[in-house]
Write an enzyme that holds these catalytic residues in place. Structure first.
Site, PDB file in Angstrom:
ATOM      1  N   SER A  69       0.849  -1.187   0.000  1.00 27.34           N
ATOM      2  CA  SER A  69       0.000   0.000   0.000  1.00 27.34           C
ATOM      3  C   SER A  69       0.886   1.239   0.000  1.00 27.34           C
ATOM      4  O   SER A  69       2.049   1.182   0.435  1.00 27.34           O
ATOM      5  CB  SER A  69      -0.891   0.005   1.245  1.00 27.34           C
ATOM      6  OG  SER A  69      -1.584   1.239   1.380  1.00 27.34           O
ATOM      7  N   TYR A  90      -2.897  -0.764  10.337  1.00 24.25           N
ATOM      8  CA  TYR A  90      -2.776  -1.247   8.957  1.00 24.25           C
ATOM      9  C   TYR A  90      -1.421  -0.859   8.369  1.00 24.25           C
ATOM     10  O   TYR A  90      -0.724  -1.687   7.766  1.00 24.25           O
ATOM     11  CB  TYR A  90      -3.909  -0.680   8.107  1.00 24.25           C
ATOM     12  CG  TYR A  90      -3.852  -1.104   6.660  1.00 24.25           C
ATOM     13  CD1 TYR A  90      -4.105  -2.422   6.301  1.00 24.25           C
ATOM     14  CD2 TYR A  90      -3.541  -0.190   5.659  1.00 24.25           C
ATOM     15  CE1 TYR A  90      -4.046  -2.821   4.974  1.00 24.25           C
ATOM     16  CE2 TYR A  90      -3.490  -0.575   4.327  1.00 24.25           C
ATOM     17  CZ  TYR A  90      -3.739  -1.891   3.993  1.00 24.25           C
ATOM     18  OH  TYR A  90      -3.676  -2.278   2.668  1.00 24.25           O
TER      19      TYR A  90
END
Length: 289
Positions: free
Chosen positions: A136, A149
């Site tokens: 990400s 996350y």
């Protein structure tokens, strides 16, 4: 044409990538945690398109070993492994319980490790393979409310840095894909904190995560190019590149953040090569441009 295993094939990136690969003539197998329930329609669609689906829980070693073996048998081998299974987390960091944080790491980091341990003996024995990973943009930087996350994706990036070097001598190339936020069902399955007593201590600021999420949704609605199909296109582009000449990191983003992450990655790549050169082991980076 390649024999490809995609973990989390029913997810927002897995499904369009699988369909794009099948359309190109690749052979695709994929894992889902459960074939029934909310995945049933997607599994049926993927199977109708030609994908082989296996039930596999990446948080369970025995399930992972069995699932990878079943997928390899269905494919008749394994050329490309796409570590795509993952789970999100969102909320004020203090409110996230250690148990919820551990679960996110169990899926996003240790889950990848389980899959790699199941798949790598075959890839090493055949002395060739390609491993892709879904990371990400916030596996490179951290933004408010995504602490857990981001931490899991930072950890993923670290272990992949090591896999890259440690596997290069076995003819296994490594590629990280770094998407920006995308409008997928991923957001519906986010781990969120449930600690009302601590939340009360944040006062009005406790509403900030919800406000931020609304802003993100509005931004994505206004950015039609920011769609999960862009990840599928990136995977296809990587597999079209010559073996050993693929970039280690590929940013997939149309929100304007991507160029800054690319700049950051370029600097890190230079630093990494300089450090490894100082130890005389820079050849361990040779399987990526």
């Amino acid at each position: 044409m390649a024999k490809v295993l995609i973990t989390g094939i029913a997810g927002g990136f897995g499904k369009p990538t699988a369909l794009a690969l099948l359309e190109r003539g690749h052979t695709v197998a994929g894992s889902v945690r459960r074939c029934e329930g909310r995945n049933a329609d997607t599994v049926a669609e993927l199977e109708a398109a030609g994908a082989r689906i296996v039930a596999m829980d990446v948080t369970d070693a025995a399930s992972t070993e069995a699932g990878v073996a079943q997928a390899i048998a269905a494919l008749g081998g394994l050329d490309v492994l796409f570590n795509n299974a993952g789970i999100g987390a969102y909320g004020i960091q203090e409110l996230m319980s250690p148990e919820d944080m551990g679960h996110v790491f169990d899926v996003n980091v240790t889950g990848v490790q389980r899959v790699m341990r199941a798949a790598l003996p075959l890839m090493r024995a055949q002395a060739r393979g390609t491993v892709l990973y879904t990371s990400s943009l916030i596996g490179r930087i951290a933004t408010p409310f995504y602490g857990t996350y981001s931490a899991s994706k930072w950890a993923l990036e670290a272990i992949v840095e090591c896999y890259r070097t440690e596997l290069s001598g076995f003819g296994i190339e490594s590629c990280i894909i770094e998407p920006g936020a995308m409008p997928t069902a991923f957001f519906d399955g986010m781990v969120t904190p449930n600690d009302p007593d601590r939340e009360a201590g944040y006062g009005d600021f406790a509403q900030a995560p919800a406000m931020s999420a609304t802003g993100l949704a509005q931004m994505l609605d206004a950015t039609p190019a920011q769609r999960p199909e862009r990840v599928a296109e990136a995977v296809l582009a990587l597999l079209d590149m010559p073996f050993g000449l693929k970039p280690f990191r590929t940013v997939v983003d149309h929100t304007g953040v991507g160029p800054e992450i690319i700049r950051y990655n370029d600097v890190l790549h230079d630093v990494t090569r300089t450090v490894l050169t100082s130890f005389g082991i820079e050849r361990m980076l040779d399987l990526n441009t």
